[in-house]
Structures are given as structure tokens and as C-alpha cells.
Design an enzyme around this catalytic site. Structure first.
Site, short mmCIF file in Angstrom:
data_model
loop_
_atom_site.label_atom_id
_atom_site.label_comp_id
_atom_site.label_asym_id
_atom_site.label_seq_id
_atom_site.Cartn_x
_atom_site.Cartn_y
_atom_site.Cartn_z
N ASP A 57 -9.79 -5.01 -4.41
CA ASP A 57 -9.18 -4.07 -3.46
C ASP A 57 -10.00 -2.77 -3.41
OD1 ASP A 57 -7.55 -2.20 -2.15
OD2 ASP A 57 -5.72 -3.18 -2.81
N SER A 79 0.83 -1.21 0.00
CA SER A 79 0.00 0.00 0.00
C SER A 79 0.87 1.27 0.00
CB SER A 79 -0.93 -0.06 1.22
OG SER A 79 -1.96 0.87 1.12
N HIS A 112 -7.84 -5.51 0.33
CA HIS A 112 -6.62 -4.69 0.37
C HIS A 112 -5.48 -5.32 1.15
CE1 HIS A 112 -4.13 -1.23 0.05
NE2 HIS A 112 -4.17 -0.94 1.34
#
Ligand SMILES: *[C@@H]1O[C@H](CO)[C@@H](O)[C@H](O)[C@H]1NC(C)=O
Length: 344
Positions: A279, A192, A318
Site C-alpha cells: 500500500d 482508508s 491501496h
């Protein structure tokens, strides 16, 4: 008659209150963009989210509380006035030997022949976050050392968050590992927002001609502007006039870029991108777009670039790619093959 009049008054009162609430909400809706524009620091805080400490009641000095019985907590000092908390997890096969050992023993263990993964976490939370801990367990069971840390301003690490500072902390930990790891491969894994730190770091390492043995990007974006635009937080403002000027320019003017798309053009080492189709935080298309920029880039001419999508039916979203039963095979095939292709 009396009853009817009463009800009419009540209905009027309700309508009045409702209108007041609606006006209030509308007022906030319109005021927030101006507030953000006037105080660009707000956007920086929302991007780093370092003040969100979840789970709150964990003692970062005790990784064993998170089920990590072969992890050592220690502190490094990348710069004056900056201290960062580090967790070093050794390969799981040695968990028994690690009992009761001190930092020196863990440091020495980096030289024994097992590859090392430097894990760069995303925004919010700490190195003790649940999905992060689960990934350390998976990687350690596959025979990797995992070294991770909280950037300055996160967890119990001291300092003020900034993109430059995060990158510098990562560079410091990388050099610290390299000084102890002998000939063992060192891989960089970013997740991320951590992918932004990872490509900043690896670009720097490549420019310095000390590239890592591979770069793994989990749920990456292209750059922070495109990510901020697609983040669920900005959905309610997507069609607000002047969205870019109100919301994206303050990010850029705070010096925050996390330009993965630009960085990959200056990176020369094997690159693996992992992204779940479902995601909701970093859209799958951004990961694919990054791959499409990296794959044809001249910088990767001699290196493998691989993109692994995870079908939305799997529900990895995610941060649950660590759950994939395919992950060990993917890593073995990718990292196993990355060695012979290296240039010397
Ligand atoms: C310690 O951790 C290892 C690796 O995760 C695990 O296999 C082992 O069962 C754990 N031992 C105890 C006593 O919790």
C-alpha cells in the site's frame, strides 16, 4: 570566433534561466510550509480532497451507468441544511426483482434476511468511484446489502466537510438502516480515511450500547498525524526542519484527529483488518500497528480481532483488495463466526 562567442552567450543564458527556475522552485519549497502554517484550512482540504471528483462525468443519480442494475439512489437529511446522497445495492441474487422498483421497495428489502454492510469510503472521489463500485459488486454477489453514501461536501451531498460532520452522517445512516433492518446483522466497513469515520462511529455506538455486529477496516492508519507523516505527499518535506509544527499541528488545530488507535480501545465488537503490504498511500506498518494496539485491548476481550495481510506480489496496493479471490472465504469465516461469539 563569432560562432564561439554566440555559443558562450547562449550557454550563459541557459545557465541564467536554469538558476532562475531553481531559485523559484526553492522559493516555493520554503514558502509552502509557511503558507500551510498560516492557513491550516489547506491541510484540511488536502485530507478531505472532497473537491476532487473522479470520475468527473458520472451521474450519481444513475448507478446503473456504473453497471449497478440493482442499486437505488436516494437522499437523506442528517441535519438541517445537510443532504447526503445514498446508494443502496441489494444482494445480487435479486437483481431481476429490483428492476423498475422504487425507494420504498429497496427500503423494505433491508428487512429480508440478508446481512447489511454500511460502507464508509475514503477521501477524494464519490460513492461512484471505480474501486468502490467493484467492491459493492463483490459484496452484493456474496449476499450482502451494501449501503453507502457521500459525506456532506462530497459528490452531490450538500454541506461543509468536517470530521464531526462525517461521523454524524455515518451515524444517521446507521440509525436509518437499523430502523428498517429487523434482526439482520449490520456490519460497518471503512476504507482508508473512512476507517477514521468508522472507528469514530463504532466507538459512539459502543458507548451508546448499540454496537454493530462487526467492524471491518480496509487499509487503516493509526491516526491522522501518523498518516499525514507517511503520506507520499509529505515525502519531500520529511526532513524539513519543524515538519511537525509546520504540517501536522495545523491538522490538529483544525480539529482533525481520526484517532483509530484511541478509538479501538473503546470498541467492543469483532474487528477485521485488511491491508496490502504494498500500500503506497497508507503504509502497511500503520495497519499492523493498529492491530497490535487493538488485539490486546481489554475492550476486545470477548471478541475476535483478526489481521489479514495481502502479499505485495498480489499488487493490491491501496484500493484493490476487492480483487482478492480469498476475500469471500475471509469474510465468510470472519463474519460467519462472529455471530456465536456475541454477548447477549
Ligand atoms: C445485473 O446485475 C447482476 C448482478 O451484478 C448481473 O448478474 C446481471 O447480469 C446484470 N444484468 C444485466 C441485464 O446487466
Amino acid at each position: 570566433m563569432k560562432w564561439q562567442r554566440g555559443s558562450g552567450v547562449r550557454r550563459k543564458g541557459l545557465w541564467f534561466r536554469l538558476r532562475k527556475i531553481l531559485l523559484c522552485v526553492l522559493g516555493f519549497y520554503i514558502a509552502i510550509p509557511f503558507l500551510v502554517k498560516l492557513c491550516p484550512g489547506i491541510q484540511a482540504k488536502l485530507i478531505f480532497l472532497n473537491f476532487v471528483r473522479v470520475p468527473y462525468f458520472i451521474d450519481l443519480k444513475k448507478p446503473q451507468d456504473q453497471g449497478l442494475n440493482h442499486t437505488c439512489n436516494y437522499y437523506l437529511q442528517p441535519e438541517e441544511d445537510v443532504t447526503i446522497g445514498v446508494w443502496h445495492t441489494i444482494p445480487a441474487v435479486w437483481w431481476k426483482n429490483a428492476q423498475g422498483k422504487d425507494q420504498m421497495w429497496f427500503e423494505d428489502a433491508l428487512a429480508s434476511s440478508h446481512p447489511i454492510i454500511l460502507y464508509l469510503h475514503g477521501n477524494a472521489g464519490t460513492r461512484g468511484g471505480d474501486h468502490r463500485v467493484e467492491l459493492y459488486k463483490v459484496l452484493s454477489s456474496l449476499g450482502y446489502h451494501v449501503v453507502t453514501f457521500d459525506y456532506r461536501g462530497w459528490g452531490d451531498s450538500v454541506g461543509t466537510p468536517s470530521e464531526r460532520g462525517m461521523t454524524y452522517d455515518a451515524l444517521h445512516v446507521f440509525d436509518w438502516i437499523k430502523a428498517r433492518s429487523g434482526d439482520n446483522p449490520v456490519y460497518i466497513w471503512g476504507h482508508s480515511l473512512g476507517t477514521g469515520v468508522a472507528t469514530n462511529l463504532v466507538r459512539r455506538l459502543c458507548e451508546r450500547e448499540t454496537p454493530p455486529d462487526a467492524l471491518i477496516l480496509e487499509s487503516p492508519f493509526t491516526n491522522i498525524r501518523e498518516e499525514a507523516k507517511s503520506h507520499p505527499f509529505s515525502v519531500i518535506y520529511r526532513y524539513f526542519p519543524g515538519f511537525d509544527w509546520f504540517f501536522l499541528d495545523p491538522i490538529t488545530s483544525s480539529g482533525i484527529k481520526f484517532a483509530n488507535d484511541e478509538n479501538v480501545k473503546h470498541i467492543s465488537c469483532p474487528l477485521l483488518i485488511l491491508h496490502a503490504e504494498d500500500d503506497p498511500v497508507v503504509p502497511f506498518q500503520l495497519g499492523r500497528k493498529l492491530y497490535n494496539i487493538a488485539a490486546p485491548s481489554r475492550s476486545f476481550r470477548d471478541f475476535k480481532v483478526q489481521f489479514i495481510p495481502f502479499h505485495s506480489d498480489l499488487g493490491y496496493r491501496h484500493k484493490y483488495i476487492y480483487k482478492s479471490p480469498e476475500l469471500p472465504r475471509i469474510l465468510r469465516e470472519f463474519l460467519g463466526k462472529s455471530e456465536p461469539e456475541r454477548q447477549h
